[in-house]
Motif scaffolding. Structure first.
Motif, PDB file in Angstrom:
ATOM      1  N   ILE A 109       0.846  -1.196   0.000  1.00  0.00           N
ATOM      2  CA  ILE A 109       0.000   0.000   0.000  1.00  0.00           C
ATOM      3  C   ILE A 109       0.882   1.246   0.000  1.00  0.00           C
ATOM      4  O   ILE A 109       1.993   1.231   0.542  1.00  0.00           O
ATOM      5  CB  ILE A 109      -0.962  -0.019   1.227  1.00  0.00           C
ATOM      6  N   ASP A 110       0.408   2.333  -0.633  1.00  0.00           N
ATOM      7  CA  ASP A 110       1.171   3.582  -0.655  1.00  0.00           C
ATOM      8  C   ASP A 110       1.161   4.231   0.722  1.00  0.00           C
ATOM      9  O   ASP A 110       0.201   4.078   1.480  1.00  0.00           O
ATOM     10  CB  ASP A 110       0.558   4.566  -1.664  1.00  0.00           C
ATOM     11  N   ALA A 111       2.222   4.984   0.989  1.00  0.00           N
ATOM     12  CA  ALA A 111       2.381   5.580   2.321  1.00  0.00           C
ATOM     13  C   ALA A 111       1.297   6.604   2.640  1.00  0.00           C
ATOM     14  O   ALA A 111       0.989   6.848   3.803  1.00  0.00           O
ATOM     15  CB  ALA A 111       3.749   6.238   2.422  1.00  0.00           C
ATOM     16  N   ASP A 112       0.715   7.220   1.607  1.00  0.00           N
ATOM     17  CA  ASP A 112      -0.263   8.285   1.867  1.00  0.00           C
ATOM     18  C   ASP A 112      -1.640   7.742   2.250  1.00  0.00           C
ATOM     19  O   ASP A 112      -2.549   8.513   2.534  1.00  0.00           O
ATOM     20  CB  ASP A 112      -0.376   9.209   0.658  1.00  0.00           C
ATOM     21  N   LEU A 113      -1.788   6.413   2.256  1.00  0.00           N
ATOM     22  CA  LEU A 113      -3.061   5.749   2.586  1.00  0.00           C
ATOM     23  C   LEU A 113      -4.256   6.302   1.809  1.00  0.00           C
ATOM     24  O   LEU A 113      -5.354   6.441   2.338  1.00  0.00           O
ATOM     25  CB  LEU A 113      -3.334   5.790   4.096  1.00  0.00           C
ATOM     26  N   GLN A 114      -4.021   6.641   0.548  1.00  0.00           N
ATOM     27  CA  GLN A 114      -5.143   7.048  -0.309  1.00  0.00           C
ATOM     28  C   GLN A 114      -6.047   5.858  -0.570  1.00  0.00           C
ATOM     29  O   GLN A 114      -7.202   6.003  -0.920  1.00  0.00           O
ATOM     30  CB  GLN A 114      -4.603   7.564  -1.649  1.00  0.00           C
ATOM     31  N   ASP A 115      -5.450   4.672  -0.429  1.00  0.00           N
ATOM     32  CA  ASP A 115      -6.231   3.459  -0.636  1.00  0.00           C
ATOM     33  C   ASP A 115      -6.778   3.024   0.714  1.00  0.00           C
ATOM     34  O   ASP A 115      -6.063   3.033   1.714  1.00  0.00           O
ATOM     35  CB  ASP A 115      -5.340   2.394  -1.263  1.00  0.00           C
ATOM     36  N   ASP A 211     -13.249   3.129  -2.177  1.00  0.00           N
ATOM     37  CA  ASP A 211     -13.207   4.488  -2.715  1.00  0.00           C
ATOM     38  C   ASP A 211     -11.862   5.120  -2.399  1.00  0.00           C
ATOM     39  O   ASP A 211     -11.398   5.060  -1.266  1.00  0.00           O
ATOM     40  CB  ASP A 211     -14.326   5.338  -2.096  1.00  0.00           C
ATOM     41  N   ARG A 212     -11.254   5.705  -3.427  1.00  0.00           N
ATOM     42  CA  ARG A 212      -9.946   6.310  -3.219  1.00  0.00           C
ATOM     43  C   ARG A 212     -10.091   7.642  -2.485  1.00  0.00           C
ATOM     44  O   ARG A 212     -10.966   8.436  -2.779  1.00  0.00           O
ATOM     45  CB  ARG A 212      -9.283   6.550  -4.576  1.00  0.00           C
ATOM     46  N   LYS A 213      -9.184   7.843  -1.511  1.00  0.00           N
ATOM     47  CA  LYS A 213      -9.298   9.044  -0.669  1.00  0.00           C
ATOM     48  C   LYS A 213      -8.259  10.088  -1.056  1.00  0.00           C
ATOM     49  O   LYS A 213      -7.427   9.857  -1.928  1.00  0.00           O
ATOM     50  CB  LYS A 213      -9.080   8.646   0.781  1.00  0.00           C
ATOM     51  N   GLU A 214      -8.301  11.192  -0.326  1.00  0.00           N
ATOM     52  CA  GLU A 214      -7.273  12.229  -0.487  1.00  0.00           C
ATOM     53  C   GLU A 214      -5.996  11.733   0.179  1.00  0.00           C
ATOM     54  O   GLU A 214      -6.047  10.965   1.130  1.00  0.00           O
ATOM     55  CB  GLU A 214      -7.700  13.523   0.234  1.00  0.00           C
ATOM     56  N   ARG A 215      -4.855  12.233  -0.298  1.00  0.00           N
ATOM     57  CA  ARG A 215      -3.591  11.991   0.368  1.00  0.00           C
ATOM     58  C   ARG A 215      -3.686  12.491   1.812  1.00  0.00           C
ATOM     59  O   ARG A 215      -4.220  13.579   2.044  1.00  0.00           O
ATOM     60  CB  ARG A 215      -2.536  12.815  -0.376  1.00  0.00           C
ATOM     61  N   LEU A 216      -3.165  11.727   2.795  1.00  0.00           N
ATOM     62  CA  LEU A 216      -3.243  12.175   4.189  1.00  0.00           C
ATOM     63  C   LEU A 216      -2.527  13.505   4.382  1.00  0.00           C
ATOM     64  O   LEU A 216      -3.009  14.411   5.037  1.00  0.00           O
ATOM     65  CB  LEU A 216      -2.610  11.130   5.117  1.00  0.00           C
TER      66      LEU A 216
HETATM   67 MG    MG Z   1      -0.844   8.656  -3.545  1.00  0.00          MG
END
Ligand code: MG
Ligand code: UDP
Length: 343
Positions: A109-115, A211-216
């Motif tokens: 998973i990407d670090a920004d937890l957009q997923d 649903d994809r979220k905003e970058r934290l």
């Molecule tokens: Mg991202």
């Protein structure tokens, strides 16, 4: 059937999460908090085993990313920090994490937890049911810019048309079983495009939707040129269709030229007109010049890929691993790295 399901429906899964991080100092503490909370609740309800871990891979960041990761790894026994020797690119960092991680089911998973991490339990259920690959697929991506959404949709269409088997609206958020990761090791290519590679593994596959979220916090690490470079890699690493298109174009122009020759000869010998001059000779020169350069560029792109593949350079180099439970893991492992700027 997976190992866990063979033994007992309810044997806790030895689980791992791999997080590639490049200049992620702003999001890391929050990401760590949210992932540990999730691990704790999964451990409590017996879904995963107590030795499940989070692997943060620092992809050669110049900011505070590595100090933060190594502190986390020293304080939290569930965290392992892996530092690469330099910036090797998202795909390579991800691979490093997957190859170092222990665990029978590994989520990247990407670090920004957009997923959305809340679908991880669902991914684990799919794993328990016997799936080796579980894709996280974005049901909607309102938070992405219209440009990113549009280009992404177009790109997946193009990949499909070129015969590349990629899952639309799936990035690198997926669960892989131990068997899938071990199989991934046998793919030695330097030009990594995991989204194209994983479907080639085969095995039993399924998807979960979120649903994809905003970058934290922080900024995107995928500026346009990196996205473009990843997109080109995706096509040229998995499809030879562009080369065939060039050949077809050559054929069409050749046939057209034969027609043109008849027309010129006919006009010259059977009419009293003269073939109009400037436009009919200058335009084809520009047209063909353009097509030839473009084709040369496409062929060059493939030649460059062959060039890089034949060198067999390591895909990544590990500088340090902190917090590994297994002493063997503390010794750096070396893997082949890409020299192309990976997106
Ligand atoms: Mg991202
Ligand atoms: N990333 C990385 N190395 C790079 C670029 C990005 O490890 O050279 C990581 C980054 O830290 C993040 C993930 O790749 O965890 C995806 O990047 P980002 O979220 O910026 O991409 P976007 O979601 O905007 O496409």
């Amino acid at each position: 059937m997976n190992e866990a399901t063979e033994k007992n429906e309810f044997t806790p899964v030895n689980f791992a999460i791999v997080v590639p991080c490049y200049h992620e100092q702003e999001v890391l503490p929050q990401t760590h908090r949210r992932l540990t909370t999730l691990l704790a609740s999964l451990e409590d309800d017996g879904t995963i085993s107590k030795d499940s871990r989070i692997y943060f891979v620092d992809d050669g960041s110049k900011d505070e990313t590595w100090p933060i990761i190594s502190d986390l790894a020293r304080q939290d026994s569930n965290v392992v920090g892996i530092q690469l020797s330099r910036n090797c690119g998202h795909q390579n960092a991800l691979l490093a994490g997957l190859f170092v991680a222990e665990g029978n089911a590994v989520v990247s998973i990407d670090a920004d937890l957009q997923d959305d991490i809340d679908v991880i339990p669902e991914m684990l259920n799919c794993y328990r049911e016997g799936h080796d690959v579980v894709y996280g697929v974005r049901a909607q991506r309102d938070t992405d810019t219209a440009f990113k959404r549009g280009t992404a949709a177009l790109y997946y269409k193009l990949l499909g048309a070129l015969g590349v088997n990629a899952i639309p609206n799936h990035a690198d958020y997926r669960l892989l079983s131990r068997r899938a990761i071990e199989s991934l090791r046998s793919f030695k290519e330097v030009n990594l495009f995991l989204r194209g590679l994983v479907p080639m593994l085969g095995f039993s596959t399924t998807s979960v939707y979120y649903d994809r979220k905003e970058r934290l916090a922080g900024e995107t690490k995928y500026p346009f040129h990196r996205m473009l470079s990843l997109a080109i890699d995706g096509v040229t690493s998995f499809s030879a269709v562009p080369l065939r298109v060039i050949a077809a174009l050559g054929m069409i122009i050749f046939v057209m030229t034969i027609g043109l020759t008849f027309w010129v000869l006919w006009t010259r010998f059977f009419t009293d007109q003269v073939v109009p001059g400037w436009a009919s000779s200058v335009l084809p020169i520009y047209f063909l010049g353009g097509i030839q350069l473009l084709s040369l560029g496409v062929v060059g792109e493939y030649v460059a890929k062959i060039y890089l593949e034949t060198k067999c350079r390591p895909r990544y180099l590990i500088r340090e691993i902190v917090g590994a439970s297994h002493p063997e893991m503390r010794a750096p492992k070396y893997e082949r790295a890409s020299t192309v700027p990976q997106a």
